[in-house]
Design an enzyme around this catalytic site. Structure first.
Site, PDB file in Angstrom:
ATOM      1  N   SER A  23       0.818  -1.213   0.000  1.00 47.83           N
ATOM      2  CA  SER A  23       0.000   0.000   0.000  1.00 47.83           C
ATOM      3  C   SER A  23       0.848   1.257   0.000  1.00 47.83           C
ATOM      4  O   SER A  23       0.310   2.356   0.078  1.00 47.83           O
ATOM      5  CB  SER A  23      -0.915   0.002   1.231  1.00 47.83           C
ATOM      6  OG  SER A  23      -0.147  -0.047   2.413  1.00 47.83           O
ATOM      7  N   ASN A 114      -1.961  -2.090  13.648  1.00 50.26           N
ATOM      8  CA  ASN A 114      -3.421  -1.901  13.608  1.00 50.26           C
ATOM      9  C   ASN A 114      -3.846  -0.621  14.330  1.00 50.26           C
ATOM     10  O   ASN A 114      -4.634   0.162  13.803  1.00 50.26           O
ATOM     11  CB  ASN A 114      -4.132  -3.113  14.206  1.00 50.26           C
ATOM     12  CG  ASN A 114      -3.810  -4.386  13.444  1.00 50.26           C
ATOM     13  OD1 ASN A 114      -3.252  -4.327  12.345  1.00 50.26           O
ATOM     14  ND2 ASN A 114      -4.132  -5.536  14.023  1.00 50.26           N
ATOM     15  N   THR A 159     -39.086  27.588 -10.235  1.00 55.14           N
ATOM     16  CA  THR A 159     -39.473  26.275  -9.724  1.00 55.14           C
ATOM     17  C   THR A 159     -39.826  25.480 -10.976  1.00 55.14           C
ATOM     18  O   THR A 159     -40.328  26.055 -11.945  1.00 55.14           O
ATOM     19  CB  THR A 159     -40.689  26.329  -8.774  1.00 55.14           C
ATOM     20  OG1 THR A 159     -41.784  26.901  -9.479  1.00 55.14           O
ATOM     21  CG2 THR A 159     -40.411  27.164  -7.526  1.00 55.14           C
ATOM     22  N   HIS A 160     -39.547  24.195 -10.964  1.00 64.08           N
ATOM     23  CA  HIS A 160     -39.726  23.344 -12.152  1.00 64.08           C
ATOM     24  C   HIS A 160     -39.013  23.906 -13.371  1.00 64.08           C
ATOM     25  O   HIS A 160     -39.453  23.701 -14.503  1.00 64.08           O
ATOM     26  CB  HIS A 160     -41.218  23.157 -12.476  1.00 64.08           C
ATOM     27  CG  HIS A 160     -42.063  22.836 -11.281  1.00 64.08           C
ATOM     28  ND1 HIS A 160     -42.265  21.548 -10.824  1.00 64.08           N
ATOM     29  CD2 HIS A 160     -42.730  23.643 -10.403  1.00 64.08           C
ATOM     30  CE1 HIS A 160     -43.036  21.580  -9.750  1.00 64.08           C
ATOM     31  NE2 HIS A 160     -43.323  22.837  -9.465  1.00 64.08           N
ATOM     32  N   SER A 281     -12.927  24.393 -28.316  1.00 59.58           N
ATOM     33  CA  SER A 281     -13.186  23.135 -29.015  1.00 59.58           C
ATOM     34  C   SER A 281     -12.127  22.964 -30.092  1.00 59.58           C
ATOM     35  O   SER A 281     -11.677  23.939 -30.697  1.00 59.58           O
ATOM     36  CB  SER A 281     -14.571  23.184 -29.648  1.00 59.58           C
ATOM     37  OG  SER A 281     -14.637  22.284 -30.737  1.00 59.58           O
ATOM     38  N   LYS A 287     -16.346  28.097 -29.959  1.00 54.20           N
ATOM     39  CA  LYS A 287     -16.790  27.556 -28.677  1.00 54.20           C
ATOM     40  C   LYS A 287     -15.997  28.050 -27.484  1.00 54.20           C
ATOM     41  O   LYS A 287     -14.794  28.251 -27.539  1.00 54.20           O
ATOM     42  CB  LYS A 287     -16.707  26.028 -28.711  1.00 54.20           C
ATOM     43  CG  LYS A 287     -17.715  25.412 -29.647  1.00 54.20           C
ATOM     44  CD  LYS A 287     -19.046  25.204 -28.989  1.00 54.20           C
ATOM     45  CE  LYS A 287     -18.896  24.025 -28.104  1.00 54.20           C
ATOM     46  NZ  LYS A 287     -20.040  23.255 -27.863  1.00 54.20           N
ATOM     47  N   ASN A 289     -16.248  26.587 -23.669  1.00 53.23           N
ATOM     48  CA  ASN A 289     -16.967  25.574 -22.909  1.00 53.23           C
ATOM     49  C   ASN A 289     -16.712  25.659 -21.405  1.00 53.23           C
ATOM     50  O   ASN A 289     -15.578  25.876 -20.985  1.00 53.23           O
ATOM     51  CB  ASN A 289     -16.557  24.176 -23.397  1.00 53.23           C
ATOM     52  CG  ASN A 289     -16.959  23.934 -24.839  1.00 53.23           C
ATOM     53  OD1 ASN A 289     -17.979  24.460 -25.296  1.00 53.23           O
ATOM     54  ND2 ASN A 289     -16.161  23.166 -25.549  1.00 53.23           N
ATOM     55  N   GLU A 294     -18.391  21.512 -15.598  1.00 52.96           N
ATOM     56  CA  GLU A 294     -18.821  20.156 -15.970  1.00 52.96           C
ATOM     57  C   GLU A 294     -18.020  19.110 -15.215  1.00 52.96           C
ATOM     58  O   GLU A 294     -18.560  18.088 -14.770  1.00 52.96           O
ATOM     59  CB  GLU A 294     -18.661  19.957 -17.483  1.00 52.96           C
ATOM     60  CG  GLU A 294     -19.626  20.813 -18.297  1.00 52.96           C
ATOM     61  CD  GLU A 294     -19.238  20.838 -19.775  1.00 52.96           C
ATOM     62  OE1 GLU A 294     -19.110  19.778 -20.386  1.00 52.96           O
ATOM     63  OE2 GLU A 294     -19.048  21.946 -20.307  1.00 52.96           O
ATOM     64  N   TYR A 321      -9.509  -5.971  13.537  1.00 58.54           N
ATOM     65  CA  TYR A 321      -8.838  -5.517  12.325  1.00 58.54           C
ATOM     66  C   TYR A 321      -8.848  -6.617  11.264  1.00 58.54           C
ATOM     67  O   TYR A 321      -8.613  -7.789  11.559  1.00 58.54           O
ATOM     68  CB  TYR A 321      -7.375  -5.121  12.622  1.00 58.54           C
ATOM     69  CG  TYR A 321      -6.654  -4.684  11.361  1.00 58.54           C
ATOM     70  CD1 TYR A 321      -6.732  -3.375  10.906  1.00 58.54           C
ATOM     71  CD2 TYR A 321      -5.938  -5.601  10.589  1.00 58.54           C
ATOM     72  CE1 TYR A 321      -6.123  -2.985   9.719  1.00 58.54           C
ATOM     73  CE2 TYR A 321      -5.316  -5.213   9.404  1.00 58.54           C
ATOM     74  CZ  TYR A 321      -5.412  -3.911   8.980  1.00 58.54           C
ATOM     75  OH  TYR A 321      -4.804  -3.521   7.813  1.00 58.54           O
ATOM     76  N   LYS A 329      -8.101   3.825   2.694  1.00 59.15           N
ATOM     77  CA  LYS A 329      -7.352   5.028   2.338  1.00 59.15           C
ATOM     78  C   LYS A 329      -7.575   5.448   0.887  1.00 59.15           C
ATOM     79  O   LYS A 329      -7.624   6.641   0.583  1.00 59.15           O
ATOM     80  CB  LYS A 329      -5.877   4.826   2.659  1.00 59.15           C
ATOM     81  CG  LYS A 329      -5.652   4.924   4.178  1.00 59.15           C
ATOM     82  CD  LYS A 329      -4.263   4.567   4.611  1.00 59.15           C
ATOM     83  CE  LYS A 329      -4.034   3.080   4.648  1.00 59.15           C
ATOM     84  NZ  LYS A 329      -4.943   2.379   5.605  1.00 59.15           N
TER      85      LYS A 329
HETATM   86  N1  ARG Z   1      -1.173  -1.075   5.623  1.00 54.04           N
HETATM   87  C1  ARG Z   1      -2.035  -1.568   6.654  1.00 54.04           C
HETATM   88  C2  ARG Z   1      -3.369  -0.806   6.604  1.00 54.04           C
HETATM   89  O1  ARG Z   1      -3.417   0.221   6.048  1.00 54.04           O
HETATM   90  C3  ARG Z   1      -1.416  -1.408   7.988  1.00 54.04           C
HETATM   91  C4  ARG Z   1      -1.879  -2.388   9.013  1.00 54.04           C
HETATM   92  C5  ARG Z   1      -1.425  -3.710   8.677  1.00 54.04           C
HETATM   93  N2  ARG Z   1      -1.685  -4.591   9.745  1.00 54.04           N
HETATM   94  C6  ARG Z   1      -1.584  -5.931   9.593  1.00 54.04           C
HETATM   95  N3  ARG Z   1      -1.808  -6.634  10.628  1.00 54.04           N
HETATM   96  N4  ARG Z   1      -1.286  -6.469   8.453  1.00 54.04           N
HETATM   97  O2  ARG Z   1      -4.360  -1.241   7.110  1.00 54.04           O
END
Ligand code: ARG
Length: 463
Positions: A23, A114, A159-160, A281, A287, A289, A294, A321, A329
């Site tokens: 991650s 955790n 309205t509408h 455009s 144009k 835009n 948007e 956990y 995230k």
């Molecule tokens: N990268 C993990 C997360 O965002 C961190 C916690 C990982 N904990 C574990 N026991 N593998 O949740």
């Protein structure tokens, strides 16, 4: 690369599993908050004697060194981080070990990733909510100032999508102010639940070390410590709450975007957006835009998607956990980034927009948005509203047949429909009079809008 948890494993992790579980690319941005949490934890361990004062001081100094190194590296650590690193927590520990050696391994006493990641995420979100609140407040301030300048700028109220009654441009924008003010309140409320510290819950059940969670919380500025360790490591309600508030912000921005898009069509012509926030455009040279509007409207999908994603993540997730939670995230950052850039771009677009008063006013001519006031006039002279509604309906039909506006009807013409109509009727049928007459609290008359603005200024939040 050695892992934080390599001890019990005989085989290497499959490279596809590494890729799938990593991650770092996503959570690297948490580095500063993660270091802050680690520092507070190390200090506390020193105070309560789990670490010696010297060990604690060395770890804290090491963490400060890591902070400096990342802060000075440009691109916020991306050059320092090992792309194969598992997550930001293991990368920071690796950098700390580079500096202070095996002592770095003591930092994780009485802690788990955790409770660490839950704490870091909360610290990060707390700071991002503050910054979003500032963006919102800046937009709110712009609206207040704009409204002050446009108390007398007339436009059709809809309205509408049909002309209903004349309003002021100030009244129209103060409606958005009210939405954004509620958004600010929601963010503030959500902050209360974000600002609770999970650290010290360890993996899931707490720790046997004599830690002082209040001390850590005080250093990190948390208002409370979490009350249950299982909940603390697995709770992501605060992510859902934030994303729900963010979705509403985006929803409000999309409504405003939609109006700017409509208003900048030649059919409306109520607004001209600045060249700097519009695009051309590739085929049609004429144009201009409203792409920014948007895109804000389109990006609502991202934040709504993030909200549904976060809710789905938590659904039926057993305690405590689970690695699923790592996905939080992606959703959270999507919500934060999209909402922030949309708020900024909305303000930029509004700052350069030219509102065309003459077009708004001329749109009112002959639009019958003064018909309610003729009906009210007859009510004041004794008719029931139903009776007067019927009469005015017939007057309107007559006007349409003659291709004139209600304000163009002669007194004699009007008197054919009711003898109750007298010369003073001319004073109530002009659109400006109609707008100015709506003096009820929250109404569109300049005095009512002024009161709204004054009230809004009294309640301005201090962040
Ligand atoms: N990268 C993990 C997360 O965002 C961190 C916690 C990982 N904990 C574990 N026991 N593998 O949740």
């Amino acid at each position: 690369m050695s892992k934080l948890w390599g001890g019990r494993f005989e085989k290497e992790t499959h490279h596809l599993v590494e890729e799938f579980t990593h991650s770092l690319a996503i959570d690297a941005r948490l580095w500063e908050c993660d270091l802050a949490g680690s520092k507070a934890h190390a200090r506390m361990l020193g105070k309560v004697g789990v670490l010696s004062a010297d060990e604690s001081a060395q770890i804290v100094a090491g963490l400060e060194w890591v902070h400096e190194k990342i802060a000075n590296s440009g691109l916020l650590g991306s050059k320092l981080f090992n792309p194969a690193g598992e997550d930001i927590h293991s990368e920071l520990e690796r950098l700390l070990t580079e500096k202070i050696g095996p002592l770095a391994g003591k930092l994780h006493t009485a802690r788990s990733r955790n409770d660490q990641v839950a704490t870091t995420t909360r610290l990060y979100l707390r700071q991002e909510i503050k910054s979003l609140e500032k963006e919102l407040q800046s937009l709110e301030t712009w609206i207040l100032e704009f409204a002050e300048r446009n108390l007398d700028t007339m436009m059709p109220g809809f309205t509408h999508m049909q002309h209903a009654q004349p309003i002021s441009l100030a009244q129209h924008f103060m409606a958005y102010f009210a939405m954004f003010r509620r958004d600010s309140e929601r963010l503030q409320d959500c902050s209360k639940r974000v600002n609770v510290m999970p650290l010290g819950s360890a993996a899931l059940a707490g720790t046997s070390f004599p830690i002082d969670r209040e001390m850590t919380a005080a250093e990190l500025g948390f208002a409370e410590v979490s009350s249950n360790s299982l909940d603390a490591v697995s709770d992501r309600d605060f992510v859902v709450e934030f994303l729900s508030a963010a979705s509403l912000i985006m929803t409000h921005l999309s409504r405003l975007s939609e109006e700017l898009i409509l208003w900048s069509t030649p059919e409306f012509g109520f607004v001209e957006l600045d060249d700097s926030v519009t695009t051309g455009s590739s085929i049609m040279p004429q144009k201009k835009n409203p792409d920014v509007a948007e895109l804000i409207r389109g990006k609502v999908g991202r934040v709504n998607g993030a909200l549904v994603g976060a809710l789905t993540l938590l659904k039926a997730l057993p305690l405590s956990y689970n690695r699923d939670l790592q996905e939080d995230k992606t959703f959270l950052f999507e919500g934060i980034d999209t909402t922030r850039s949309s708020l900024r771009l909305m303000q930029l677009m509004l700052e350069g927009a030219r509102f065309r008063q003459e077009r708004m006013e001329s749109a009112l001519k002959g639009d019958f948005s003064n018909a309610t006031d003729l009906a009210d006039y007859l009510v004041r002279r004794g008719l029931t509203f139903r009776q007067s509604h019927e009469i005015v309906g017939r007057v309107v039909r007559d006007c349409i047949e003659q291709s004139i506006g209600l304000e163009d009807m002669t007194l004699e013409g009007l008197q054919r429909y009711s003898p109750l109509i007298q010369a003073d009727v001319v004073a109530i049928l002009k659109h400006r009079d109609v707008m100015q007459a709506r003096i009820s609290q929250g109404g569109t008359s300049p005095s009512s809008v002024k009161a709204q603005i004054a009230e809004a200024r009294r309640n301005t939040f201090i962040f």
